[in-house]
Enzyme design. Structure first.
Site, PDB file in Angstrom:
ATOM      1  N   SER A 171     -53.499  27.013 -46.191  1.00 19.46           N
ATOM      2  CA  SER A 171     -52.457  26.070 -45.790  1.00 19.46           C
ATOM      3  C   SER A 171     -51.097  26.595 -46.215  1.00 19.46           C
ATOM      4  O   SER A 171     -50.952  27.187 -47.288  1.00 19.46           O
ATOM      5  CB  SER A 171     -52.718  24.692 -46.397  1.00 19.46           C
ATOM      6  OG  SER A 171     -51.700  23.796 -45.987  1.00 19.46           O
ATOM      7  N   GLU A 172     -50.088  26.368 -45.374  1.00 19.97           N
ATOM      8  CA  GLU A 172     -48.749  26.914 -45.605  1.00 19.97           C
ATOM      9  C   GLU A 172     -48.123  26.438 -46.903  1.00 19.97           C
ATOM     10  O   GLU A 172     -47.201  27.061 -47.410  1.00 19.97           O
ATOM     11  CB  GLU A 172     -47.795  26.521 -44.463  1.00 19.97           C
ATOM     12  CG  GLU A 172     -48.151  27.089 -43.117  1.00 19.97           C
ATOM     13  CD  GLU A 172     -48.967  26.108 -42.310  1.00 19.97           C
ATOM     14  OE1 GLU A 172     -50.065  25.715 -42.763  1.00 19.97           O
ATOM     15  OE2 GLU A 172     -48.498  25.748 -41.221  1.00 19.97           O
ATOM     16  N   ASN A 173     -48.586  25.297 -47.408  1.00 23.65           N
ATOM     17  CA  ASN A 173     -48.010  24.821 -48.664  1.00 23.65           C
ATOM     18  C   ASN A 173     -48.596  25.511 -49.882  1.00 23.65           C
ATOM     19  O   ASN A 173     -48.274  25.131 -51.014  1.00 23.65           O
ATOM     20  CB  ASN A 173     -48.117  23.299 -48.800  1.00 23.65           C
ATOM     21  CG  ASN A 173     -49.529  22.790 -48.602  1.00 23.65           C
ATOM     22  OD1 ASN A 173     -50.339  23.439 -47.962  1.00 23.65           O
ATOM     23  ND2 ASN A 173     -49.816  21.634 -49.144  1.00 23.65           N
TER      24      ASN A 173
END
Lengths: 226, 225, 225, 226
Positions: B49-51
């Site tokens: 996930s990009e986070n």
């Protein structure tokens, strides 16, 4: 003395000098890691005409929403304003707020570049898209790239999980997100943190943001808008 | 055309078959996000996930949510063993730097040379939002687009040339729709599979770009509803 | 000129007085590295090393060395409370990005506009080595150069224009030598202090670049040997 | 199966396929964090004509020294070859090895850029110096900069402290140095590690190099040249 001076007695004290027209970065992604207490403090302070940098533009009155509702923001650099950013969207539709839409990884990278003393870089992201408008294009080793400028700010408002009294920070799970990179890219980094521990209580191997990037701290119980 | 097409869940289930064992995978909003539920037994996939998470597990059970542990759609998730946390810029070192094996994004249009448009409908109100899609599209080792084959009003989405705002040029490797599996090759679009009950000619009639196929085209897997 | 000049240790001790309380500081090879031992009582300074340490303490005692914990000169050191480890590229985010308060480097030549040459003697055998000096010189908020005022063969090292290979342009703020403390200003070199027993005119005669001074110039602190 | 396949039974097996002419990055700084077992393995393997990237060029026969002694290296990109790099210096003086001298932070940054999909960047480091030769210069927002290209390699040889069976890595103190960034910048990253633990045994918050950057691992007791 030096060690104590970063700790502010209240959220309001930590943001008391933010002037009109300031540029401010805000950490947070997906509801996690937002400096919501600082944002509320800034809403109370009422600084206007702000240029802000944030992945998104709030959710209702939550997160950045209150600052849009109060019309404190003139310009925003964001990757994903978001369907819940009602106050922003309303003002955007009426041309009352300026938006620079940036690919999320490039937004990170532009901030990192600023913090790292790299004024600009060539990236293949956005080539041939709206993002490339008015940007220099060049083929580098066979790959089309556009020139991206680093981006800094007067302030970064960030949220950490735990700090020591010097300002070393650790984060919690996905609440890390944009917070560490923003700490490197602002003249003054203000952190809201759940807990401040003694210097030496954090393992040197696991500190994510060394204290050199932290200028003000305030303890505040995490506020979340889901 | 009133024959039943695949559901969104069935598109996701078919796309999940494209994931090799051990792959690191990023899923976009919408149908791609549904894919996680359909990874075949015996296949281990690590979701990114990009986070700043690698190794996201299934959605958290009710009452066990940790709102510091969410996916890119803000949904509380769990972790699998071997997961790690890192910062957003490092998450995009992975996307842009070509370190993820497969990425799956939604699509509004895909062109015959693999251009993708997926972040804004022209003329729609609001600002739109790019999110991580451009970094992902540029950097993915293999990019799969999942989408309905035609829009709600019947417009063809697999086109000669995108007229929606682009996400990235020549980035898509495979398109999985409710009607077909199509590979983007240097020679154009190759029709690999058709939905059960459909003929290649029917798929072509719903596709603006030319599809290459020969002989009998196999049927897509359609998960039991 | 046979009057005694400051020793290397005394240069370091004088340079140490330039360090403000709470400062994050990087020290180069040679005289700069000696500075760590002379930080005044009551002043807390956090030493940074390019290999990814902030908060290095004194050298490790004999028998207590940890060879995974070394400074940039390969000497085993200790940590102070609040220290952290990070990767080399992040150490240079700190140097180049302007996050360190003071950096102290050695010098071969410094010009009147603050250009520094410190990594290679022209004509010397061998490859030379830049190390972290260029990143540090460009990024330091305040750069102090410590060196002998003249070379072993008497050549003047504070010059109008460097003819040694440069490290960085217009980077030096202050020069601390065995004869003087000199500030680089927009108007040229300002003689702030002279070594005990020396006159400004004597210092000027050993300095190619013009020194600005007026009235009585204070004496440098010279630590007891 | 996927999880086990990164673990090699021996150092020699881990480097058995390194071809002549390969480009290889080597971690390590100041005697700490050098993949000395892998280097010894490469010396035994005897691959020639290598283009290497390393902060320094060995100390006597230690670290990279043995590869210079064996004349396996054709070209080196380094920040500080070092006074102890006797074999390198000897060959350099006779023009028998090619050297590209790079400022240390820029060396890191060029590798990071490669790993991050950034083909080139503008930096103020080296402006007006030998490092700027043959590089494009440009003033960006008032600051003179030169254009630096990203740098990758076929292999990275790195040293970590502990790995899990998937390849997640943690390092120890100053032995971290160049190792994590090199892991991001090579097609194949080979790690020598003191210990491999079960998947899940490393805290997700403290993993420095996620397994996505690691391709081969071998357990070897740390070798040090002081």
């Amino acid at each position: 003395m030096t060690q104590q001076s970063k700790i502010f007695p209240s959220v309001d004290a930590a943001v008391a000098d933010i002037p009109d027209g300031a540029s401010i970065m805000f950490g947070g992604f997906g509801g996690a890691g937002f400096p919501n207490n600082l944002i509320q403090g800034l809403a109370r302070k009422g600084s206007k005409n702000l240029a802000v940098i944030s992945n998104n533009c709030g959710t209702g009155e939550g997160e950045l929403g209150i600052l849009f509702k109060n019309r404190q923001i003139r310009r925003v650099t964001a990757a994903f304003p978001g369907p819940g950013a009602t106050y922003f969207q309303e003002q955007f539709d009426k041309n009352e707020v300026e938006l620079e839409l940036v690919p999320q990884g490039i937004l990170c990278e532009r901030m990192r570049a600023h913090g790292a003393g790299i004024p600009a870089f060539f990236s293949p992201v956005g080539v041939g898209t709206d993002v490339a408008k008015n940007k220099e294009e060049r083929v580098i080793r066979g790959r089309r790239c556009i020139l991206e400028q680093s981006i800094g700010a007067d302030y970064a408002f960030i949220k950490a999980f735990r700090a020591d009294k010097l300002g070393n920070l650790v984060f919690r799970k996905g609440a890390r997100n944009f917070n560490p990179v923003m700490a490197t890219a602002a003249k003054t980094t203000i952190v809201e943190v759940e807990e401040i521990v003694e210097v030496g209580a954090l393992d040197p191997e696991v500190i994510v943001t060394p204290f050199v990037f932290v200028h003000r701290m305030v303890v505040a119980k995490g506020l979340r808008y889901v | 055309m009133s024959k039943p097409r695949l559901t969104r869940e069935q598109i996701a289930a078919r796309a999940a078959l494209e994931l090799p064992d051990g792959a690191c995978v990023n899923l976009g909003w919408g149908i791609p996000n549904l894919t996680a539920a359909y990874v075949p037994k015996g296949v281990t996939v690590y979701f990114h996930s990009e986070n700043g998470v690698l190794g996201m597990g299934p959605r958290a059970a009710k009452g066990e949510e940790d709102f510091d542990l969410v996916d890119a759609m803000k949904v509380p998730v769990t972790l699998v063993p071997g997961a790690s946390f890192f910062a957003q810029e490092d998450a995009h070192v992975m996307t842009r730097g070509g370190h993820l094996d497969v990425c799956i994004l939604g699509g509004l249009q895909v062109s015959e040379r693999g251009d993708l448009a997926n972040w804004r409908v022209p003329g729609a109100r609001g600002a739109g939002g790019i999110g991580g899609a451009m970094d992902i599209a540029v950097g993915a080792r293999r990019l799969i687009v999942t989408m309905e084959h035609t829009s709600k009003d019947g417009a063809r989405k697999i086109v000669k040339r995108c007229d929606y705002p682009l996400t990235a040029l020549e980035c898509v490797n495979t398109i999985v729709t409710d009607l077909a599996v199509i590979d983007v090759t240097s020679d154009g679009l190759s029709l690999r599979e058709v939905a059960p009950g459909f003929t290649p000619e029917e798929i072509q009639s719903l596709t603006e770009a030319e599809l290459h196929y020969s002989g009998k085209v196999p049927e897509m897997f359609a998960a039991k509803p």
